[in-house]
Design a protein around this motif. Sequence first.
Motif, PDB file in Angstrom:
ATOM      1  N   GLU A  55       1.512  -1.352   0.375  1.00  0.00           N
ATOM      2  CA  GLU A  55      -0.229  -0.121   0.172  1.00  0.00           C
ATOM      3  C   GLU A  55       0.497   0.925  -0.038  1.00  0.00           C
ATOM      4  OE1 GLU A  55      -3.465   0.246  -0.009  1.00  0.00           O
ATOM      5  OE2 GLU A  55      -3.318  -1.667  -0.473  1.00  0.00           O
ATOM      6  N   ASN A  56       0.724   1.600  -1.169  1.00  0.00           N
ATOM      7  CA  ASN A  56       2.038   3.331  -1.533  1.00  0.00           C
ATOM      8  C   ASN A  56       1.526   3.488  -2.830  1.00  0.00           C
ATOM      9  OD1 ASN A  56       3.553   1.385  -3.238  1.00  0.00           O
ATOM     10  ND2 ASN A  56       4.261   0.353  -1.576  1.00  0.00           N
ATOM     11  N   GLU A  57       2.447   4.929  -2.649  1.00  0.00           N
ATOM     12  CA  GLU A  57       2.688   5.421  -4.294  1.00  0.00           C
ATOM     13  C   GLU A  57       3.265   5.240  -5.039  1.00  0.00           C
ATOM     14  OE1 GLU A  57      -0.401   7.025  -4.220  1.00  0.00           O
ATOM     15  OE2 GLU A  57      -0.707   7.062  -2.485  1.00  0.00           O
ATOM     16  N   ASP A  58       4.236   4.086  -5.231  1.00  0.00           N
ATOM     17  CA  ASP A  58       4.882   2.964  -6.187  1.00  0.00           C
ATOM     18  C   ASP A  58       4.422   3.352  -7.739  1.00  0.00           C
ATOM     19  OD1 ASP A  58       7.062   3.548  -4.326  1.00  0.00           O
ATOM     20  OD2 ASP A  58       7.618   1.249  -3.717  1.00  0.00           O
ATOM     21  N   GLU A  59       4.895   3.717  -8.583  1.00  0.00           N
ATOM     22  CA  GLU A  59       4.461   3.324  -9.533  1.00  0.00           C
ATOM     23  C   GLU A  59       4.979   1.675 -10.421  1.00  0.00           C
ATOM     24  OE1 GLU A  59       4.972   6.574 -12.587  1.00  0.00           O
ATOM     25  OE2 GLU A  59       4.210   8.201 -10.874  1.00  0.00           O
ATOM     26  N   ASP A  60       4.817   1.264 -10.878  1.00  0.00           N
ATOM     27  CA  ASP A  60       4.905  -0.366 -11.171  1.00  0.00           C
ATOM     28  C   ASP A  60       5.325  -1.349 -10.504  1.00  0.00           C
ATOM     29  OD1 ASP A  60       5.333  -1.782 -13.866  1.00  0.00           O
ATOM     30  OD2 ASP A  60       6.968  -0.806 -14.262  1.00  0.00           O
ATOM     31  N   VAL A  68      11.175   5.339  -3.734  1.00  0.00           N
ATOM     32  CA  VAL A  68      10.042   5.047  -2.915  1.00  0.00           C
ATOM     33  C   VAL A  68       8.981   5.862  -2.943  1.00  0.00           C
ATOM     34  CG1 VAL A  68       9.970   4.341  -0.102  1.00  0.00           C
ATOM     35  CG2 VAL A  68      11.515   3.208  -1.997  1.00  0.00           C
ATOM     36  N   ASN A  69       7.919   5.548  -2.383  1.00  0.00           N
ATOM     37  CA  ASN A  69       6.991   6.818  -2.163  1.00  0.00           C
ATOM     38  C   ASN A  69       5.877   6.124  -1.552  1.00  0.00           C
ATOM     39  OD1 ASN A  69       7.541   8.980  -4.900  1.00  0.00           O
ATOM     40  ND2 ASN A  69       7.874   6.691  -5.876  1.00  0.00           N
ATOM     41  N   PHE A  70       6.015   6.630  -0.129  1.00  0.00           N
ATOM     42  CA  PHE A  70       4.828   6.279   0.533  1.00  0.00           C
ATOM     43  C   PHE A  70       3.557   7.463   0.512  1.00  0.00           C
ATOM     44  CE2 PHE A  70       9.199   6.424   2.940  1.00  0.00           C
ATOM     45  CZ  PHE A  70       9.560   5.175   3.274  1.00  0.00           C
ATOM     46  N   ILE A  71       2.586   6.471   1.176  1.00  0.00           N
ATOM     47  CA  ILE A  71       1.344   7.587   0.905  1.00  0.00           C
ATOM     48  C   ILE A  71       1.519   8.649   1.926  1.00  0.00           C
ATOM     49  CG2 ILE A  71      -1.233   7.122   2.242  1.00  0.00           C
ATOM     50  CD1 ILE A  71      -1.211   4.089   1.864  1.00  0.00           C
ATOM     51  N   SER A  72       0.777   9.417   1.863  1.00  0.00           N
ATOM     52  CA  SER A  72       1.407  11.218   2.288  1.00  0.00           C
ATOM     53  C   SER A  72       0.775  11.129   3.004  1.00  0.00           C
ATOM     54  CB  SER A  72       0.300  12.079   1.362  1.00  0.00           C
ATOM     55  OG  SER A  72      -1.004  11.658   1.453  1.00  0.00           O
ATOM     56  N   THR A  73       1.311  11.616   4.661  1.00  0.00           N
ATOM     57  CA  THR A  73       1.138  11.893   5.879  1.00  0.00           C
ATOM     58  C   THR A  73       0.058  12.273   5.694  1.00  0.00           C
ATOM     59  OG1 THR A  73       2.019  13.663   5.710  1.00  0.00           O
ATOM     60  CG2 THR A  73       3.859  11.513   6.532  1.00  0.00           C
ATOM     61  N   ASP A  74      -1.051  13.214   5.285  1.00  0.00           N
ATOM     62  CA  ASP A  74      -2.211  13.391   5.752  1.00  0.00           C
ATOM     63  C   ASP A  74      -3.492  12.615   5.136  1.00  0.00           C
ATOM     64  OD1 ASP A  74      -2.361  13.080   2.608  1.00  0.00           O
ATOM     65  OD2 ASP A  74      -2.961  15.709   1.872  1.00  0.00           O
ATOM     66  N   ASN A 175      21.528   1.219   0.552  1.00  0.00           N
ATOM     67  CA  ASN A 175      20.550   0.986  -0.761  1.00  0.00           C
ATOM     68  C   ASN A 175      19.738  -0.223  -0.333  1.00  0.00           C
ATOM     69  OD1 ASN A 175      21.780   2.826  -2.472  1.00  0.00           O
ATOM     70  ND2 ASN A 175      22.962   0.781  -3.574  1.00  0.00           N
ATOM     71  N   ILE A 176      20.123  -0.699   0.748  1.00  0.00           N
ATOM     72  CA  ILE A 176      18.482  -1.507   1.206  1.00  0.00           C
ATOM     73  C   ILE A 176      17.106  -0.476   0.943  1.00  0.00           C
ATOM     74  CG2 ILE A 176      20.154  -2.950   2.503  1.00  0.00           C
ATOM     75  CD1 ILE A 176      19.332  -1.589   5.005  1.00  0.00           C
ATOM     76  N   LYS A 177      17.876   1.057   1.357  1.00  0.00           N
ATOM     77  CA  LYS A 177      15.950   0.994   1.174  1.00  0.00           C
ATOM     78  C   LYS A 177      15.267   1.217  -0.471  1.00  0.00           C
ATOM     79  CE  LYS A 177      15.762   4.922   3.401  1.00  0.00           C
ATOM     80  NZ  LYS A 177      15.439   5.892   4.429  1.00  0.00           N
ATOM     81  N   GLU A 178      16.116   0.580  -0.718  1.00  0.00           N
ATOM     82  CA  GLU A 178      15.860   1.692  -2.623  1.00  0.00           C
ATOM     83  C   GLU A 178      15.136   0.073  -2.890  1.00  0.00           C
ATOM     84  OE1 GLU A 178      16.710   4.337  -3.743  1.00  0.00           O
ATOM     85  OE2 GLU A 178      18.003   4.977  -2.292  1.00  0.00           O
ATOM     86  N   ARG A 179      13.999   0.404  -4.393  1.00  0.00           N
ATOM     87  CA  ARG A 179      13.261  -0.751  -5.097  1.00  0.00           C
ATOM     88  C   ARG A 179      14.326  -0.666  -4.910  1.00  0.00           C
ATOM     89  NH1 ARG A 179       8.617   1.578  -8.188  1.00  0.00           N
ATOM     90  NH2 ARG A 179       8.577  -0.524  -8.130  1.00  0.00           N
ATOM     91  N   PHE A 180      15.163  -1.623  -6.321  1.00  0.00           N
ATOM     92  CA  PHE A 180      15.293  -2.472  -6.568  1.00  0.00           C
ATOM     93  C   PHE A 180      15.980  -3.132  -5.869  1.00  0.00           C
ATOM     94  CE2 PHE A 180      19.953  -0.465  -5.153  1.00  0.00           C
ATOM     95  CZ  PHE A 180      20.394  -0.916  -5.089  1.00  0.00           C
ATOM     96  N   PHE A 181      15.843  -3.129  -4.499  1.00  0.00           N
ATOM     97  CA  PHE A 181      16.798  -4.485  -3.465  1.00  0.00           C
ATOM     98  C   PHE A 181      15.787  -4.867  -3.122  1.00  0.00           C
ATOM     99  CE2 PHE A 181      18.281  -5.035   0.759  1.00  0.00           C
ATOM    100  CZ  PHE A 181      18.749  -6.199   0.650  1.00  0.00           C
ATOM    101  N   MET A 182      14.811  -3.830  -2.360  1.00  0.00           N
ATOM    102  CA  MET A 182      13.204  -4.289  -1.667  1.00  0.00           C
ATOM    103  C   MET A 182      12.353  -5.673  -2.126  1.00  0.00           C
ATOM    104  SD  MET A 182      12.671  -1.161   1.147  1.00  0.00           S
ATOM    105  CE  MET A 182      12.516   0.091   0.019  1.00  0.00           C
ATOM    106  N   ASP A 183      12.232  -5.026  -3.296  1.00  0.00           N
ATOM    107  CA  ASP A 183      11.121  -5.165  -4.406  1.00  0.00           C
ATOM    108  C   ASP A 183      11.520  -6.910  -4.998  1.00  0.00           C
ATOM    109  OD1 ASP A 183       9.147  -3.104  -4.552  1.00  0.00           O
ATOM    110  OD2 ASP A 183      10.423  -2.807  -6.441  1.00  0.00           O
ATOM    111  N   ASP A 184      13.078  -6.826  -4.904  1.00  0.00           N
ATOM    112  CA  ASP A 184      13.100  -8.288  -5.347  1.00  0.00           C
ATOM    113  C   ASP A 184      12.684  -9.574  -3.980  1.00  0.00           C
ATOM    114  OD1 ASP A 184      14.835  -8.150  -7.288  1.00  0.00           O
ATOM    115  OD2 ASP A 184      16.951  -8.178  -6.804  1.00  0.00           O
ATOM    116  N   PHE A 185      11.965  -9.053  -3.167  1.00  0.00           N
ATOM    117  CA  PHE A 185      12.122  -9.562  -1.899  1.00  0.00           C
ATOM    118  C   PHE A 185      10.273 -10.649  -2.373  1.00  0.00           C
ATOM    119  CE2 PHE A 185      14.975  -8.192   0.166  1.00  0.00           C
ATOM    120  CZ  PHE A 185      15.093  -9.282   1.327  1.00  0.00           C
TER     121      PHE A 185
END
Length: 253
Positions: A55-60, A68-74, A175-185
């Motif tokens: 549940e986030n604002e990531d494209e593709d 990495v795009n989180f759901i906005s704080t508002d 880079n553990i918090k980058e999408r190219f790494f996290m999406d692999d899981f």
Amino acid sequence: MAKRTDSNTYTIIFAIIMVVVVGALLAFVASSLKGRIAANQKLEKQQNILYAMGENEDEDQYSGSGSVNFISTDRVEEDFNKIIIKQYVLQNGEMTEDSEAYLIDLKKEFSKKDKKDIKLPLMIGEKDGKEYYIIAMRGKGLWDAIWGYIALKPDLTVQGVYFDHAGETPGLGANIKERFFMDDFHGEHIINDGKVEGITVAKGNMDPLNERKDDHKVDAIAGATITGNGVTAMINSTLDMYAPYLLKLANKD
């Protein structure tokens, strides 16, 4: 005759006064901002948990590219309360419902000497009529603490993860918090032959596109071996602590 302001006594007294005044000002600012800091920390945890669940604002989604795009704080609090339907605390084989289990401080819990005293948070989310299980993690990287969340699908394969760190090397371990790494899981298996095997961040995995999802491995980050080992240890030691609950889920059908 030396001026009074040139004396050592004057200098010492002036320094003491400045330390007291500055200290008091800092204490006042810290106290006045305490509530806002705590609120921001809650929102950040909610963003991280929902991110792991997809549940986030990531494209593709899960493409391994982009930012990495989180759901906005508002709106994250509203979404969190809607999507996270139950929360529990696991302790010494017991499971207790707690609406703020996600706020448990794992740094404090993991410092306890007796494992029976450790409280583990478990969040259950609902998406498209299915339940997902979100587990909080904490470990050690190369330089400092690392932490994150892993979300599991109903079949206990990985829905998603989120990792963060306190001080890993920019461009390498950070880079553990980058999408190219996290999406692999996404899609990786954690159960093998009725046991919790977990996931290894493997150097020389020979699966750069991460197409094999049942090998319990993801490709390591080049130049970040120690941080990758820390992620492996964090995931697997955490899953071990949750193993009794996870195995019950695996065998409930």
